[in-house]
Motif scaffolding. Sequence first.
Motif, PDB file in Angstrom:
ATOM      1  N   ARG A   1       5.835   2.273  -6.138  1.00 15.25           N
ATOM      2  CA  ARG A   1       6.874   2.331  -7.151  1.00 15.25           C
ATOM      3  C   ARG A   1       8.054   3.111  -6.574  1.00 15.25           C
ATOM      4  O   ARG A   1       7.960   3.649  -5.465  1.00 15.25           O
ATOM      5  CB  ARG A   1       6.332   2.992  -8.423  1.00 15.25           C
ATOM      6  N   PRO A   2       9.183   3.218  -7.270  1.00 15.65           N
ATOM      7  CA  PRO A   2      10.322   3.961  -6.723  1.00 15.65           C
ATOM      8  C   PRO A   2       9.982   5.391  -6.307  1.00 15.65           C
ATOM      9  O   PRO A   2      10.507   5.896  -5.312  1.00 15.65           O
ATOM     10  CB  PRO A   2      11.327   3.940  -7.878  1.00 15.65           C
ATOM     11  N   ALA A   3       9.100   6.044  -7.056  1.00 15.64           N
ATOM     12  CA  ALA A   3       8.720   7.415  -6.695  1.00 15.64           C
ATOM     13  C   ALA A   3       8.091   7.478  -5.304  1.00 15.64           C
ATOM     14  O   ALA A   3       8.236   8.483  -4.599  1.00 15.64           O
ATOM     15  CB  ALA A   3       7.768   7.979  -7.739  1.00 15.64           C
ATOM     16  N   SER A   4       7.393   6.399  -4.900  1.00 10.90           N
ATOM     17  CA  SER A   4       6.797   6.368  -3.563  1.00 10.90           C
ATOM     18  C   SER A   4       7.886   6.379  -2.494  1.00 10.90           C
ATOM     19  O   SER A   4       7.739   7.025  -1.445  1.00 10.90           O
ATOM     20  CB  SER A   4       5.923   5.126  -3.408  1.00 10.90           C
ATOM     21  N   VAL A   5       8.974   5.671  -2.736  1.00 15.45           N
ATOM     22  CA  VAL A   5      10.094   5.652  -1.796  1.00 15.45           C
ATOM     23  C   VAL A   5      10.696   7.040  -1.663  1.00 15.45           C
ATOM     24  O   VAL A   5      10.943   7.545  -0.564  1.00 15.45           O
ATOM     25  CB  VAL A   5      11.163   4.639  -2.249  1.00 15.45           C
ATOM     26  N   VAL A   6      10.928   7.691  -2.813  1.00 10.71           N
ATOM     27  CA  VAL A   6      11.504   9.039  -2.797  1.00 10.71           C
ATOM     28  C   VAL A   6      10.579   9.990  -2.039  1.00 10.71           C
ATOM     29  O   VAL A   6      11.046  10.811  -1.231  1.00 10.71           O
ATOM     30  CB  VAL A   6      11.746   9.528  -4.232  1.00 10.71           C
ATOM     31  N   LYS A   7       9.296   9.895  -2.277  1.00 13.02           N
ATOM     32  CA  LYS A   7       8.335  10.757  -1.587  1.00 13.02           C
ATOM     33  C   LYS A   7       8.448  10.600  -0.074  1.00 13.02           C
ATOM     34  O   LYS A   7       8.556  11.590   0.654  1.00 13.02           O
ATOM     35  CB  LYS A   7       6.921  10.440  -2.053  1.00 13.02           C
TER      36      LYS A   7
ATOM     37  N   HIS B   1      -5.541   7.420   3.019  1.00 15.59           N
ATOM     38  CA  HIS B   1      -4.815   6.343   2.347  1.00 15.59           C
ATOM     39  C   HIS B   1      -3.369   6.368   2.828  1.00 15.59           C
ATOM     40  O   HIS B   1      -2.843   7.449   3.132  1.00 15.59           O
ATOM     41  CB  HIS B   1      -4.885   6.542   0.827  1.00 15.59           C
ATOM     42  N   PRO B   2      -2.704   5.222   2.915  1.00 18.78           N
ATOM     43  CA  PRO B   2      -1.313   5.229   3.371  1.00 18.78           C
ATOM     44  C   PRO B   2      -0.391   6.138   2.572  1.00 18.78           C
ATOM     45  O   PRO B   2       0.597   6.640   3.100  1.00 18.78           O
ATOM     46  CB  PRO B   2      -0.905   3.753   3.237  1.00 18.78           C
ATOM     47  N   ALA B   3      -0.688   6.343   1.302  1.00 21.46           N
ATOM     48  CA  ALA B   3       0.158   7.219   0.485  1.00 21.46           C
ATOM     49  C   ALA B   3      -0.020   8.684   0.827  1.00 21.46           C
ATOM     50  O   ALA B   3       0.788   9.523   0.425  1.00 21.46           O
ATOM     51  CB  ALA B   3      -0.119   6.997  -1.000  1.00 21.46           C
ATOM     52  N   LYS B   4      -1.079   9.041   1.525  1.00 23.72           N
ATOM     53  CA  LYS B   4      -1.361  10.397   2.022  1.00 23.72           C
ATOM     54  C   LYS B   4      -1.523  11.427   0.902  1.00 23.72           C
ATOM     55  O   LYS B   4      -1.325  12.613   1.120  1.00 23.72           O
ATOM     56  CB  LYS B   4      -0.258  10.856   2.999  1.00 23.72           C
ATOM     57  N   ALA B   5      -1.866  10.971  -0.302  1.00 26.33           N
ATOM     58  CA  ALA B   5      -2.078  11.895  -1.416  1.00 26.33           C
ATOM     59  C   ALA B   5      -3.530  12.338  -1.508  1.00 26.33           C
ATOM     60  O   ALA B   5      -3.830  13.339  -2.155  1.00 26.33           O
ATOM     61  CB  ALA B   5      -1.650  11.251  -2.735  1.00 26.33           C
ATOM     62  N   ASP B   6      -4.441  11.605  -0.880  1.00 23.26           N
ATOM     63  CA  ASP B   6      -5.863  11.953  -0.877  1.00 23.26           C
ATOM     64  C   ASP B   6      -6.226  12.600   0.452  1.00 23.26           C
ATOM     65  O   ASP B   6      -5.685  12.234   1.501  1.00 23.26           O
ATOM     66  CB  ASP B   6      -6.734  10.709  -1.083  1.00 23.26           C
ATOM     67  N   VAL B   7      -7.157  13.535   0.408  1.00 27.98           N
ATOM     68  CA  VAL B   7      -7.630  14.197   1.626  1.00 27.98           C
ATOM     69  C   VAL B   7      -9.150  14.257   1.586  1.00 27.98           C
ATOM     70  O   VAL B   7      -9.764  14.136   0.524  1.00 27.98           O
ATOM     71  CB  VAL B   7      -7.044  15.620   1.776  1.00 27.98           C
ATOM     72  N   ARG B   8      -9.757  14.450   2.753  1.00 25.89           N
ATOM     73  CA  ARG B   8     -11.197  14.634   2.865  1.00 25.89           C
ATOM     74  C   ARG B   8     -11.446  15.857   3.733  1.00 25.89           C
ATOM     75  O   ARG B   8     -10.890  15.977   4.830  1.00 25.89           O
ATOM     76  CB  ARG B   8     -11.859  13.403   3.494  1.00 25.89           C
TER      77      ARG B   8
ATOM     78  N   GLU C   1       0.819  -1.211   0.000  1.00 25.97           N
ATOM     79  CA  GLU C   1       0.000   0.000   0.000  1.00 25.97           C
ATOM     80  C   GLU C   1       0.851   1.259   0.000  1.00 25.97           C
ATOM     81  O   GLU C   1       0.547   2.234  -0.670  1.00 25.97           O
ATOM     82  CB  GLU C   1      -0.918   0.015   1.227  1.00 25.97           C
ATOM     83  N   VAL C   2       1.940   1.236   0.791  1.00 24.46           N
ATOM     84  CA  VAL C   2       2.755   2.441   0.963  1.00 24.46           C
ATOM     85  C   VAL C   2       3.722   2.631  -0.191  1.00 24.46           C
ATOM     86  O   VAL C   2       3.904   3.737  -0.695  1.00 24.46           O
ATOM     87  CB  VAL C   2       3.522   2.381   2.303  1.00 24.46           C
ATOM     88  N   ILE C   3       4.375   1.532  -0.621  1.00 24.21           N
ATOM     89  CA  ILE C   3       5.428   1.613  -1.643  1.00 24.21           C
ATOM     90  C   ILE C   3       4.905   1.030  -2.939  1.00 24.21           C
ATOM     91  O   ILE C   3       4.969  -0.183  -3.178  1.00 24.21           O
ATOM     92  CB  ILE C   3       6.703   0.871  -1.183  1.00 24.21           C
TER      93      ILE C   3
END
Length: 606
Positions: free
Chosen positions: A22-28, A296-303, A18-20
């Motif tokens: 792709r590589p860009a997720s790691v960099v983020k 979401h674990p990626a924290k890109a969505d907000v409510r 969920e968190v990782i």
Amino acid sequence: MPIRLLPETMINQIAAGEVIERPASVVKELVENAVDAGATRIEIATSGGGLTLIRVSDDGGGIPADELEMAVSRHCTSKLANGIDDIRTLGFRGEALPSIGAVSRLSIRSRTAAGEPVEISVEGGRVSPVRPAGANRGTTVEVRDLFYATPARLKFMKGERAEASAIADIVRRIAIAFPAVRFTLSGSDRMTLEFAPTDERLRRVAQVLGAEFPENSVEIDAERENVRLEGHVSVPSYSRANALQQYVYVNGRPVRDKLIAGAIRGAFADVLARDRHAVTALFLSLDPALVDVNVHPAKADVRFRDPGLVRGLIVGSIKEALAAAGVRPATTGAAAMLGAFRPGPVPFGHPGPANGHRHYNPSFHGSPGFDPLRSHQRPLDGFAEAAQAVFEAGPLASADTRASQQDAEPSTASFRLGAARAQVHENYIVAQTEDSLVIVDQHAAHERLVYEALKEALASRPLPAQMLLLPEIIDLAEEDAERLSLHAETLKRFGLGLERFGPCAVAVRETPAMLGETNVEQLVRDLADEIAEHDTVETLKQRLNAIAATMACHGSVRSGRRLLPHEMNALLRQMEVTPGSGTCNHGRPTYIELKLADIERLFGRR
């Protein structure tokens, strides 16, 4: 199969899914940790699109030696001191480092200001003991062989170039939010992306979006009920074919939110074509308790607790800013025009481009045997003396006469779009201002003027409605019927008359006359869905505006119609006071402005 507790390694690998992504997720995740640590310099190095190597180094506060082992354990964080309702950092879940360590070979070297440098390694979820290391103040996180522990995930990765591009996009998004931090990204292709620190946010935005963005944008600064919106949006004529250059932040956090994206699209609906997108850098600030970033674990969505307030603030402030900016063209239009006037150097006597034109040599006219009727240096056919006779102004008046004429008839060149001087090809108005040349597409410009007049008429009074011979009964969910009945008065102003018909239906008795024959059931269902999501009735407004745009297109000055000088000037004056007149209803520019300084450079005067 009996219920059993999963091994810790498998739990971390599931969480990593969920968190990782792709590589860009790691960099983020790693760059956000560096920002939270107070870094002023962050360096990112990658290889193989991030799959082979990701190294993030910072000069932040570092991790104490006695906390380093906890840092790679799940649900361990230093960022939730005030609870989940008061998040003021980018990271807070305590999942990133253990998730990365579960699917890669991870090492962390860190040193605090007063502590000793230490290092820890995690390989496929197995944690090695903390050991001494050599390191400067700050933290260096190195990730090698990403997804080696979950090879199935590797099959879903794109090419090296695509993954590297995604990493660069992540760095750009974070860099805009923190202009005081220096960001450096280097990859295996030896290309380096660097953003120097600056005290001005707009300067950092220009570093990311391009130096031409500030002069092609308008500032946004609005507040409603303690929700503040700041930033810049592009003028309508400066747009893109996709939404990749829309940067939005909530309390400093880069987000990709459907509500915000829809609000931006709605704000530009009247001035951009459906396949064009504005360029934005917008920053929302509000009480952390009023927004949920833990969606979401990626924290890109907000409510948002009040999505209608946020949407209304974005749409209203952007529309107001565009209207206040008045008529403005994109400077890129003039740049493209200048480029068309700058062919490459062609030696004299050598054939030029495909049209056969050659460059002028002033000494050639003095050569023996010169025949102006046969020479390629003769005047172009369209500019012969007979063709230009209609522009003949007669003998020049004396200076005193000209001065008295100017006093009697004030020049319109001082207006924003200047004074009309000519009409070219019965479609383009050429106007002169005090310091520029303006070329106007008369059809596109008048189309916008008619459209805005129609919209104003739609908003100023209730729209005509046509009575249905028999009411149309539409079955809906009870909550949808309730929402529509609550908005019945607003819908009535647009010509849609409906009322509750039992607990799970509405009866439509009138429809907007402008719509003519229409699918009433589909319209009502679309409205119900929109009210449920945004608490608005924009769908009906958009349909009516689309019809108004079509009417404006057919009712405007057509291409090929000759205009008198006073008609051309009247069109220019109307454009100057009409919101959005820099583009037509389809998003195309209505005029191009060429500065006198640029014209002089074309002729070698500067």
